[in-house]
Design a protein around this motif. Structure first.
Motif, PDB file in Angstrom:
ATOM      1  N   UNK A 179       5.653 -12.645  16.518  1.00  0.00           N
ATOM      2  CA  UNK A 179       6.531 -14.344  16.471  1.00  0.00           C
ATOM      3  C   UNK A 179       7.232 -13.640  15.019  1.00  0.00           C
ATOM      4  N   UNK A 180       8.310 -11.770  15.270  1.00  0.00           N
ATOM      5  CA  UNK A 180       8.477 -11.788  14.396  1.00  0.00           C
ATOM      6  C   UNK A 180       8.338 -11.813  12.870  1.00  0.00           C
ATOM      7  N   UNK A 181       6.972 -11.991  12.908  1.00  0.00           N
ATOM      8  CA  UNK A 181       6.453 -12.352  11.464  1.00  0.00           C
ATOM      9  C   UNK A 181       5.670 -11.156  10.870  1.00  0.00           C
ATOM     10  N   UNK A 182       5.464 -11.201   9.439  1.00  0.00           N
ATOM     11  CA  UNK A 182       4.333 -10.125   9.349  1.00  0.00           C
ATOM     12  C   UNK A 182       2.976 -10.034   9.992  1.00  0.00           C
ATOM     13  N   UNK A 183       2.265  -8.942  10.188  1.00  0.00           N
ATOM     14  CA  UNK A 183       1.111  -9.127  11.135  1.00  0.00           C
ATOM     15  C   UNK A 183       0.108  -9.478  10.039  1.00  0.00           C
ATOM     16  N   UNK A 184      -0.815 -10.446  11.167  1.00  0.00           N
ATOM     17  CA  UNK A 184      -2.256 -11.539  10.063  1.00  0.00           C
ATOM     18  C   UNK A 184      -3.387 -10.278   9.912  1.00  0.00           C
ATOM     19  N   UNK A 185      -3.741  -9.862   9.057  1.00  0.00           N
ATOM     20  CA  UNK A 185      -4.732  -9.989   8.580  1.00  0.00           C
ATOM     21  C   UNK A 185      -6.201 -10.654   7.872  1.00  0.00           C
ATOM     22  N   UNK A 186      -6.897 -11.686   8.968  1.00  0.00           N
ATOM     23  CA  UNK A 186      -7.828 -12.152   8.402  1.00  0.00           C
ATOM     24  C   UNK A 186      -9.487 -11.938   7.978  1.00  0.00           C
TER      25      UNK A 186
END
Ligand code: TYM
Length: 329
Positions: A179-186
């Protein structure tokens, strides 16, 4: 309408990293786009599962997908090995993938470190199979977590290379998407690094409440802040990162404030976090159990998905064969 694709390896149960890194984005997109979600069981062969485990894992992951909210009437959900076209595209793409670039990928280097006794060719060409998964449907958006960013860059490169080699504009260059945001790292619960299947640091969507509480209460922290507004250490930052995905803003703000003025009690934070995770996981876990017991439903979903996915895949393979120059006599 864009074509969106996402996938997961069938080597273990779904954890919070999978859910918040990739699946949640996919679920949000399934109503607006042409969406494909698949279970990567060819990819799982790099770790040599037994035949019984292979099937059991695929079934579990399929039930977990459905329980999480993928709607098989809207999105196309299928099992990778039901699409032999993917294996053919993988073979074709392998001819234009160079050993040097494959050896340099971070995931390959990690695998060499983690399983030094089983450095097989499938591990080396893992990103090529991933590229085939994506471009077989000409997907433009691929919801994935941060750890898959490099593999997505390679998929883009292989698509571009094919187009260039044959002087066509055939494959869409896919992009990793959030969604146009940085990719997530959980993060995991062990203080450092990402939550992962092989890291043993995860909370699974099928974990019972008791197990979740035990895991969270055991999570690594530090000795606590000694001065107001001191920087937050990585293990504690990770617990806050987990709160960001399951807890409400007020609770997060309260614990952050407690940290800043040195009154925080990690035990309280963990209890709060554990309860919020339980609240999130419990309904999904119950649905997993229901769906897993319904073989008829699972069979119907897999068949329907395979049929829909093969339509798109066989069209691609037909056209790719033509572009490459395979002709009937
Ligand atoms: P896999 O099975 O390791 O993970 C599935 C998805 O979950 C994401 N993920 C995470 N995101 C954020 N934080 C984490 N801790 C975390 N752990 C996992 C991954 O980024 C991924 O999006 N090679 C892929 C499967 C695959 C695939 C594809 C994915 C095969 N072909 C084509 C997309 C497109 C894999 O092993 O993911």
């Amino acid at each position: 309408m864009e074509t969106v694709l996402s996938g997961i390896r069938s080597t273990g149960n779904l954890h919070l990293g999978n859910y918040f890194g990739a699946l949640k984005n996919f679920i949000r997109m399934q109503h607006e786009h042409n969406c494909y979600f698949f279970i990567a069981d060819y990819h799982s062969l790099t770790t040599h599962p037994t035949p019984a485990d292979l099937h059991g894992n695929v079934k579990q992951v399929l039930a977990e997908y459905l329980a999480s909210g993928i709607d098989p009437e809207i999105a196309t959900i299928y099992i990778q090995s039901d699409l032999p076209e993917v294996a053919e595209l993988y073979l074709l793409l392998n001819m234009n993938a160079y050993i040097g670039e494959l050896e340099r990928t971070t995931t390959f280097k990690d695998k060499i470190r983690n399983q030094p006794d089983n450095v097989n060719a499938g591990l080396l060409t893992y990103p090529v199979l991933m590229a085939a998964d994506i471009i077989i449907h000409n997907a433009s958006k691929v919801p994935v977590g941060k750890d898959q960013e490099q593999n997505l860059e390679m998929a883009k490169k292989f698509a571009r290379r094919f187009n260039h080699m044959y002087g066509v504009e055939y494959f869409t260059e896919p992009a990793a998407y959030n969604f146009g945001e940085n990719l997530v790292k959980i993060p995991g619960l062990d203080g450092t690094g990402k939550m992962g299947k092989s890291e043993g640091n995860g909370i699974y969507l099928c974990d019972p409440d008791k197990e979740i509480r035990k895991k969270v209460m055991r999570a690594v922290t530090d000795t606590g802040p000694t001065e107001p507004n001191s920087p937050i250490s990585e293990p504690v930052r990770n617990l806050f990162a987990l709160m960001e995905v399951v807890s409400d803003h007020d609770a997060i703000a309260k614990f952050k404030e407690d940290y800043a003025n040195c009154t925080i009690r990690y035990g309280d934070l963990k209890k709060h976090l554990a309860e919020d995770i339980c609240k999130f996981v419990a309904p999904i876990r119950e649905r997993i159990e229901d769906i897993k017991n319904n073989d008829v439903y699972l069979g119907r979903v897999a068949k329907m998905g395979a049929e829909k996915a093969r339509e798109s895949a066989s069209k691609t393979i037909r056209e790719v064969r033509e572009i490459i120059g395979f002709k009937a006599f």
